[in-house]
Design a protein around this motif. Structure first.
Motif, PDB file in Angstrom:
ATOM      1  N   THR A 241       8.868   2.886   3.485  1.00 46.76           N
ATOM      2  CA  THR A 241       8.312   4.132   2.701  1.00 46.76           C
ATOM      3  C   THR A 241       6.618   3.679   2.403  1.00 46.76           C
ATOM      4  O   THR A 241       5.848   4.616   2.257  1.00 46.76           O
ATOM      5  CB  THR A 241       8.888   4.110   1.114  1.00 46.76           C
ATOM      6  N   ILE A 242       6.262   2.404   2.259  1.00 43.44           N
ATOM      7  CA  ILE A 242       4.949   2.027   1.887  1.00 43.44           C
ATOM      8  C   ILE A 242       4.186   2.422   3.151  1.00 43.44           C
ATOM      9  O   ILE A 242       3.042   2.662   3.005  1.00 43.44           O
ATOM     10  CB  ILE A 242       4.816   0.594   1.352  1.00 43.44           C
ATOM     11  N   ALA A 243       4.653   1.989   4.398  1.00 45.79           N
ATOM     12  CA  ALA A 243       4.144   2.088   5.447  1.00 45.79           C
ATOM     13  C   ALA A 243       3.895   3.643   5.731  1.00 45.79           C
ATOM     14  O   ALA A 243       2.922   4.130   6.319  1.00 45.79           O
ATOM     15  CB  ALA A 243       4.899   1.717   6.696  1.00 45.79           C
ATOM     16  N   PRO A 254      -9.251   7.457   4.924  1.00 47.88           N
ATOM     17  CA  PRO A 254      -9.288   6.002   4.683  1.00 47.88           C
ATOM     18  C   PRO A 254      -9.726   5.421   3.412  1.00 47.88           C
ATOM     19  O   PRO A 254      -8.997   4.522   3.063  1.00 47.88           O
ATOM     20  CB  PRO A 254     -10.194   5.677   5.847  1.00 47.88           C
ATOM     21  N   HIS A 255     -10.588   6.193   2.686  1.00 45.40           N
ATOM     22  CA  HIS A 255     -10.742   6.017   1.385  1.00 45.40           C
ATOM     23  C   HIS A 255      -9.459   5.810   0.643  1.00 45.40           C
ATOM     24  O   HIS A 255      -9.238   5.130  -0.300  1.00 45.40           O
ATOM     25  CB  HIS A 255     -11.728   6.602   0.924  1.00 45.40           C
ATOM     26  N   LEU A 256      -8.840   7.128   0.654  1.00 44.26           N
ATOM     27  CA  LEU A 256      -7.537   7.240  -0.344  1.00 44.26           C
ATOM     28  C   LEU A 256      -6.393   5.922   0.291  1.00 44.26           C
ATOM     29  O   LEU A 256      -5.914   5.449  -0.746  1.00 44.26           O
ATOM     30  CB  LEU A 256      -6.885   8.551   0.039  1.00 44.26           C
ATOM     31  N   ALA A 257      -6.532   5.702   1.245  1.00 43.93           N
ATOM     32  CA  ALA A 257      -5.457   4.695   1.724  1.00 43.93           C
ATOM     33  C   ALA A 257      -5.752   3.404   1.142  1.00 43.93           C
ATOM     34  O   ALA A 257      -5.167   2.363   0.809  1.00 43.93           O
ATOM     35  CB  ALA A 257      -5.397   4.420   3.393  1.00 43.93           C
ATOM     36  N   ALA A 261      -3.685   1.143  -1.415  1.00 42.39           N
ATOM     37  CA  ALA A 261      -3.362  -0.344  -0.852  1.00 42.39           C
ATOM     38  C   ALA A 261      -3.614  -1.338  -2.365  1.00 42.39           C
ATOM     39  O   ALA A 261      -3.234  -2.346  -2.425  1.00 42.39           O
ATOM     40  CB  ALA A 261      -4.201  -0.882  -0.105  1.00 42.39           C
ATOM     41  N   SER A 262      -4.930  -1.001  -2.877  1.00 39.50           N
ATOM     42  CA  SER A 262      -5.286  -1.626  -3.923  1.00 39.50           C
ATOM     43  C   SER A 262      -4.375  -1.699  -4.976  1.00 39.50           C
ATOM     44  O   SER A 262      -3.910  -2.437  -5.967  1.00 39.50           O
ATOM     45  CB  SER A 262      -6.851  -1.295  -4.431  1.00 39.50           C
ATOM     46  N   ILE A 263      -3.950  -0.310  -5.578  1.00 38.51           N
ATOM     47  CA  ILE A 263      -3.162  -0.065  -6.649  1.00 38.51           C
ATOM     48  C   ILE A 263      -1.532  -0.683  -6.230  1.00 38.51           C
ATOM     49  O   ILE A 263      -1.063  -1.450  -7.052  1.00 38.51           O
ATOM     50  CB  ILE A 263      -2.810   1.587  -6.758  1.00 38.51           C
ATOM     51  N   LEU A 289      -0.056  -4.511   3.380  1.00 40.60           N
ATOM     52  CA  LEU A 289      -0.879  -3.834   2.713  1.00 40.60           C
ATOM     53  C   LEU A 289      -2.562  -4.421   3.187  1.00 40.60           C
ATOM     54  O   LEU A 289      -3.340  -3.490   3.485  1.00 40.60           O
ATOM     55  CB  LEU A 289      -0.993  -4.068   1.268  1.00 40.60           C
ATOM     56  N   GLU A 290      -2.632  -5.656   3.515  1.00 40.67           N
ATOM     57  CA  GLU A 290      -3.714  -6.212   3.875  1.00 40.67           C
ATOM     58  C   GLU A 290      -3.981  -5.938   5.493  1.00 40.67           C
ATOM     59  O   GLU A 290      -5.138  -5.670   5.857  1.00 40.67           O
ATOM     60  CB  GLU A 290      -3.786  -7.643   4.013  1.00 40.67           C
ATOM     61  N   ASN A 291      -3.111  -5.750   6.102  1.00 40.80           N
ATOM     62  CA  ASN A 291      -3.146  -5.361   7.604  1.00 40.80           C
ATOM     63  C   ASN A 291      -2.786  -3.666   7.983  1.00 40.80           C
ATOM     64  O   ASN A 291      -2.414  -3.622   8.950  1.00 40.80           O
ATOM     65  CB  ASN A 291      -2.160  -6.056   8.500  1.00 40.80           C
TER      66      ASN A 291
END
Length: 294
Positions: A241-243, A254-257, A261-263, A289-291
């Motif tokens: 789901t996260i993916a 990309p800014h929203l992504a 990821a930060s949240i 999240l980092e990748n």
């Protein structure tokens, strides 16, 4: 000094901002006498004085005979303002400020003159005076006070401000305040991020969609604590789901992504500390999240 519930206090306010005016009005409604309002801006003092049914004064040239002097001024000018009225202080007065990150250090000059000093920080938002008055009952207050008035200060909060007094040491004030502002502004920032995601897919007035959800989440956290209120795919370890979230948000912006990821990382950290998710599983999700796709 007598207990707050045992006598009618004479109170004056220096600084006519939202917090000071709201607190002073609550004290007025509790039966205390408001002896005057001072502010560097005459119109602000006059407006607050009209609301509080009192007069204005200039603290640099006079100080009413009061029991309690409230300082509703910006953090950085508390000390300088104390220096301005210091010569007029009478022993036995109490001087109070409302700054969250500061203890009684900025009131040292008042303490040296024989006044009781206290830093009383209401853990509440004050978008305006009226809503501040409405929200103060039931709010917590961070209390740092000179030893001779600590009991008095906690009693004033409990009896006349209908609040929850919490003793905070001088050195702990910055962390106390950091927790409060991180919670208040963090909630608003998270909502703003969610609203931006909905706006990206054409949802009008996204705050109407997320507002009730946020209210329910805050209610849950207030009842059982934030850690127990965590839910959703991060806590459940639903990497698929996260993916999907990450791919869809990257396509939209990309800014929203990046924000998502930060949240998700903050949620993951909270869930790990609360033992809601195994450490190994958390590390796998963090790597994902980092990748993420960029």
């Amino acid at each position: 000094m007598s207990t707050p519930s045992g006598s009618r206090l004479r109170v004056a306010l220096i600084g006519a901002g939202r917090v000071g005016t709201a607190v002073t009005e609550v004290l007025r409604r509790a039966g205390h006498e408001i002896a005057g309002v001072s502010s560097r801006r005459a119109e602000s003092a006059e407006r607050a004085a009209a609301r509080l049914e009192t007069r204005t004064f200039d603290h640099r040239s006079e100080l009413p005979a009061v029991d309690v002097l409230l300082l509703g001024v910006p953090d950085e000018v508390i000390g300088p303002v104390v220096s301005e009225f210091g010569p007029s202080l009478a022993p036995g007065m109490v001087v109070v400020h409302f700054a969250g990150a500061l203890g009684i250090g900025p009131l040292a000059e008042a303490g040296a003159a024989g006044a009781g000093v206290a830093a009383l920080h209401p853990v509440q938002t004050f978008p305006d005076v009226e809503r501040g008055i409405e929200r103060l009952p039931g709010s917590a207050w961070g209390v740092t006070a000179s030893s001779e008035i600590e009991t008095w200060a906690t009693g004033l909060i409990a009896a006349d401000l209908d609040g929850l007094p919490v003793i905070v040491s001088e050195e702990a004030r910055p962390v106390w305040h950091a927790a409060a502002v991180s919670t208040s502004n963090g909630i608003a920032a998270l909502l703003a991020a969610g609203e931006a995601m909905l706006a990206a897919i054409g949802i009008d007035e996204p705050h109407r969609v997320l507002g009730p959800l946020a209210a329910g989440t805050v209610a849950n956290a207030g009842e059982q604590g934030a850690a127990k209120s965590l839910t959703g795919p991060v806590v459940r370890g639903e990497k698929g789901t996260i993916a999907r979230h990450l791919h869809a948000l990257t396509d939209a912006s990309p800014h929203l992504a990046e924000g998502y990821a930060s949240i998700a990382g903050v949620i993951l950290d909270a869930a790990t500390r609360a033992h809601r998710i195994e450490k190994e599983e958390a590390e796998k999700m963090l790597e994902m999240l980092e990748n993420r796709p960029r």
